[in-house]
Design a protein around this motif. Sequence first.
Motif, PDB file in Angstrom:
ATOM      1  N   ILE A   1       0.829  -0.884   0.272  1.00 11.38           N
ATOM      2  CA  ILE A   1       0.094  -0.049  -0.242  1.00 11.38           C
ATOM      3  C   ILE A   1       0.476   1.476  -0.360  1.00 11.38           C
ATOM      4  N   GLU A   2       1.885   1.427   1.100  1.00  7.64           N
ATOM      5  CA  GLU A   2       2.818   2.384   0.744  1.00  7.64           C
ATOM      6  C   GLU A   2       3.300   2.561  -0.659  1.00  7.64           C
ATOM      7  N   ALA A   3       3.929   2.229  -0.969  1.00  9.89           N
ATOM      8  CA  ALA A   3       4.948   1.925  -2.420  1.00  9.89           C
ATOM      9  C   ALA A   3       3.940   2.166  -3.475  1.00  9.89           C
ATOM     10  N   ALA A   4       2.644   2.227  -3.358  1.00  9.19           N
ATOM     11  CA  ALA A   4       1.379   2.368  -4.234  1.00  9.19           C
ATOM     12  C   ALA A   4       1.061   3.518  -4.186  1.00  9.19           C
ATOM     13  N   THR A   5       0.918   4.254  -2.683  1.00  3.41           N
ATOM     14  CA  THR A   5       1.335   5.833  -2.648  1.00  3.41           C
ATOM     15  C   THR A   5       1.653   6.902  -3.178  1.00  3.41           C
ATOM     16  N   THR A   6       2.660   6.041  -2.519  1.00  2.00           N
ATOM     17  CA  THR A   6       4.430   6.427  -3.001  1.00  2.00           C
ATOM     18  C   THR A   6       4.314   7.488  -4.486  1.00  2.00           C
ATOM     19  N   TRP A   7       3.888   6.144  -5.307  1.00  7.19           N
ATOM     20  CA  TRP A   7       4.077   5.832  -6.757  1.00  7.19           C
ATOM     21  C   TRP A   7       2.186   6.826  -7.222  1.00  7.19           C
ATOM     22  N   LEU A   8       1.930   7.175  -6.509  1.00  6.68           N
ATOM     23  CA  LEU A   8       0.192   8.052  -6.758  1.00  6.68           C
ATOM     24  C   LEU A   8       0.770   9.151  -6.832  1.00  6.68           C
ATOM     25  N   ARG A   9       1.134   9.239  -5.598  1.00  8.62           N
ATOM     26  CA  ARG A   9       1.792  11.153  -5.510  1.00  8.62           C
ATOM     27  C   ARG A   9       2.705  11.416  -6.390  1.00  8.62           C
ATOM     28  N   GLN A  10       3.394  10.900  -6.530  1.00  9.12           N
ATOM     29  CA  GLN A  10       4.116  11.163  -8.613  1.00  9.12           C
ATOM     30  C   GLN A  10       3.884  11.345  -9.588  1.00  9.12           C
ATOM     31  N   GLN A  11       2.021  11.231  -9.492  1.00 14.63           N
ATOM     32  CA  GLN A  11       1.492  11.621 -10.253  1.00 14.63           C
ATOM     33  C   GLN A  11       0.340  12.482 -10.203  1.00 14.63           C
ATOM     34  N   THR A  12      -0.217  13.409 -11.440  1.00 10.36           N
ATOM     35  CA  THR A  12      -0.653  14.416 -10.810  1.00 10.36           C
ATOM     36  C   THR A  12      -2.363  13.669 -11.130  1.00 10.36           C
ATOM     37  N   PHE A  13      -2.762  12.353 -11.815  1.00 12.38           N
ATOM     38  CA  PHE A  13      -3.900  12.009 -11.715  1.00 12.38           C
ATOM     39  C   PHE A  13      -3.625  10.765 -10.736  1.00 12.38           C
ATOM     40  N   GLY A  14      -2.595  10.582 -10.098  1.00 16.16           N
ATOM     41  CA  GLY A  14      -2.719   9.923  -8.867  1.00 16.16           C
ATOM     42  C   GLY A  14      -3.105  10.426  -7.017  1.00 16.16           C
ATOM     43  N   GLN A  15      -2.809  12.245  -7.679  1.00 11.01           N
ATOM     44  CA  GLN A  15      -3.130  13.247  -6.389  1.00 11.01           C
ATOM     45  C   GLN A  15      -4.994  13.401  -6.287  1.00 11.01           C
ATOM     46  N   SER A  16      -5.101  13.285  -7.071  1.00 14.90           N
ATOM     47  CA  SER A  16      -6.585  13.458  -7.501  1.00 14.90           C
ATOM     48  C   SER A  16      -7.070  12.315  -7.020  1.00 14.90           C
TER      49      SER A  16
ATOM     50  N   LEU B   1      -6.051  10.160  -4.088  1.00 15.33           N
ATOM     51  CA  LEU B   1      -5.464   9.823  -3.139  1.00 15.33           C
ATOM     52  C   LEU B   1      -6.448  10.746  -2.323  1.00 15.33           C
ATOM     53  N   GLN B   2      -7.044  12.119  -2.835  1.00 10.90           N
ATOM     54  CA  GLN B   2      -7.330  12.989  -2.400  1.00 10.90           C
ATOM     55  C   GLN B   2      -9.169  12.669  -2.436  1.00 10.90           C
ATOM     56  N   TRP B   3      -9.510  11.266  -3.497  1.00 16.36           N
ATOM     57  CA  TRP B   3     -10.812  11.567  -3.268  1.00 16.36           C
ATOM     58  C   TRP B   3     -10.932   9.648  -2.370  1.00 16.36           C
ATOM     59  N   TRP B   4      -9.560   9.515  -1.615  1.00 19.23           N
ATOM     60  CA  TRP B   4      -9.724   8.450  -0.884  1.00 19.23           C
ATOM     61  C   TRP B   4      -9.443   9.076   0.411  1.00 19.23           C
ATOM     62  N   ARG B   5      -9.273  10.354   0.329  1.00 21.08           N
ATOM     63  CA  ARG B   5      -8.837  10.781   2.320  1.00 21.08           C
ATOM     64  C   ARG B   5     -10.198  11.266   2.598  1.00 21.08           C
ATOM     65  N   ASN B   6     -11.117  11.854   1.605  1.00 22.94           N
ATOM     66  CA  ASN B   6     -12.787  12.483   2.109  1.00 22.94           C
ATOM     67  C   ASN B   6     -13.451  10.910   1.906  1.00 22.94           C
ATOM     68  N   GLY B   7     -12.344  10.269   1.284  1.00 21.20           N
ATOM     69  CA  GLY B   7     -13.939   9.011   1.618  1.00 21.20           C
ATOM     70  C   GLY B   7     -13.527   8.463   3.557  1.00 21.20           C
ATOM     71  N   MET B   8     -12.330   7.934   3.117  1.00 23.32           N
ATOM     72  CA  MET B   8     -12.267   8.211   4.610  1.00 23.32           C
ATOM     73  C   MET B   8     -12.548   9.112   5.895  1.00 23.32           C
ATOM     74  N   LYS B   9     -12.470  10.140   5.620  1.00 25.26           N
ATOM     75  CA  LYS B   9     -12.563  11.371   6.456  1.00 25.26           C
ATOM     76  C   LYS B   9     -11.150  11.533   7.333  1.00 25.26           C
ATOM     77  N   GLY B  10     -10.318  11.434   5.734  1.00 21.65           N
ATOM     78  CA  GLY B  10      -9.053  12.216   6.974  1.00 21.65           C
ATOM     79  C   GLY B  10      -8.214  10.628   6.684  1.00 21.65           C
ATOM     80  N   ASP B  11      -6.854  10.858   7.312  1.00 21.84           N
ATOM     81  CA  ASP B  11      -5.836  10.185   7.001  1.00 21.84           C
ATOM     82  C   ASP B  11      -6.270   9.189   8.368  1.00 21.84           C
ATOM     83  N   ALA B  12      -6.458   8.940   9.317  1.00 19.08           N
ATOM     84  CA  ALA B  12      -6.459   8.743  10.406  1.00 19.08           C
ATOM     85  C   ALA B  12      -7.062   7.668   9.549  1.00 19.08           C
ATOM     86  N   VAL B  13      -6.567   6.538  10.062  1.00 19.00           N
ATOM     87  CA  VAL B  13      -6.994   4.849  10.102  1.00 19.00           C
ATOM     88  C   VAL B  13      -7.851   4.318  11.518  1.00 19.00           C
ATOM     89  N   SER B  14      -9.373   4.023  11.018  1.00 20.59           N
ATOM     90  CA  SER B  14     -10.300   3.665  12.072  1.00 20.59           C
ATOM     91  C   SER B  14     -10.275   2.126  12.427  1.00 20.59           C
TER      92      SER B  14
END
Length: 358
Positions: free
Chosen positions: A99-114, A116-129
């Motif tokens: 998951i960390e490797a995939a996340t790192t690669w997505l941060r380096q891509q333009t579409f990947g940042q979108s 990750l932002q969609w995922w964070r909104n779905g998770m309601k923040g970076d905190a993992v429940s």
Amino acid sequence: MVTGTFARQVGFVIGALGVILLAWRLSDVLVLAFGATVLATALLAGSTRLERLFGLPPRTAVIVTLLLVTMALAFGGWLVGDRFAEQMERLRERLPAAIEAATTWLRQQTFGQSVLQWWRNGMKGDAVSWAPVVNAAGLTFGALGSAALMVVLAIYLALDPELYRRGVLRLVPQTLRPRMAAAFEASSEGLQRWLLGQGISMLFVGCATAIGLAVLGMPMALSIGVIAGLMDFVPYFGPIASGLLAVLFAFTEGPEKALYVGLLAIAIQQFEGNVLMPVVQRRAVELPPVLGLLSVVVFGLLFGVAGVVFATPLMVVTMILVQKLYVQEVLHDPMPATVEPDRDATPPHMPIAERRDT
């Protein structure tokens, strides 16, 4: 007379609504019973062939089939069980790194940042429940218990299917019993053919995935191949999920390896859908793609995760029953069913008894 007819119609509507409401309330039980029926159908398909080959009594053939299946599973566990268990444990351990490797690669891509932002909104923040993890664990234990009960029910159904078939037919008016019996038999035949085709497809996907990943130098190829084969039981969504899982773990080997694994998953699914399944469906059940996709959505909404797992066989049985009990009997339309069990078989409007005599 008119009042009496109207009262019967109202009573019929109220009774139908009551049955629908009861079925909805007992959805978990109904799905469990249907899953047991699917397993029993698979056992009966194997035992029927043993009856024909060796002249065994029906119950003896079922018991022999169970013993053969148990021996095959035990042999497979002895052959690759330790290796498979080790790889599954390694998969669990490497999941955070993947998951960390995939996340790192997505941060380096333009579409990947979108993404990750969609995922964070779905998770309601970076905190993992931890609540979803606890719920998933509870669902897993519940699913294991349901699967064990399903297997037990399937064995009882396979040992004496006529007993339960007669019990269901007793709930139907006598004038409709022959039609219902013929519809049940057609559904059983269609379900057996679908299971055969699906089994071939799952075996191909599992073996092709494991071999392809091994050729690409991916670790844990066996376990990912087994997961891909099992998830292929759920049409459309299962192959997508297994492909994404393989790509996710490939990120631990680098983005280039993830690309190759993604191309492999696409190639396997395209070959299965465009080459293998058309050949298999000539003797199996053909379900139109739109109905197959809708079945996953509809039965998933009605019955939850179990409805998604058994969506396709549920749609197969539903289409055959509609064809036999409504299209042919009510509309008197002899056209072939949307779900065609066997294109080379006798016409679908021919009675079951006549098919056996021909």
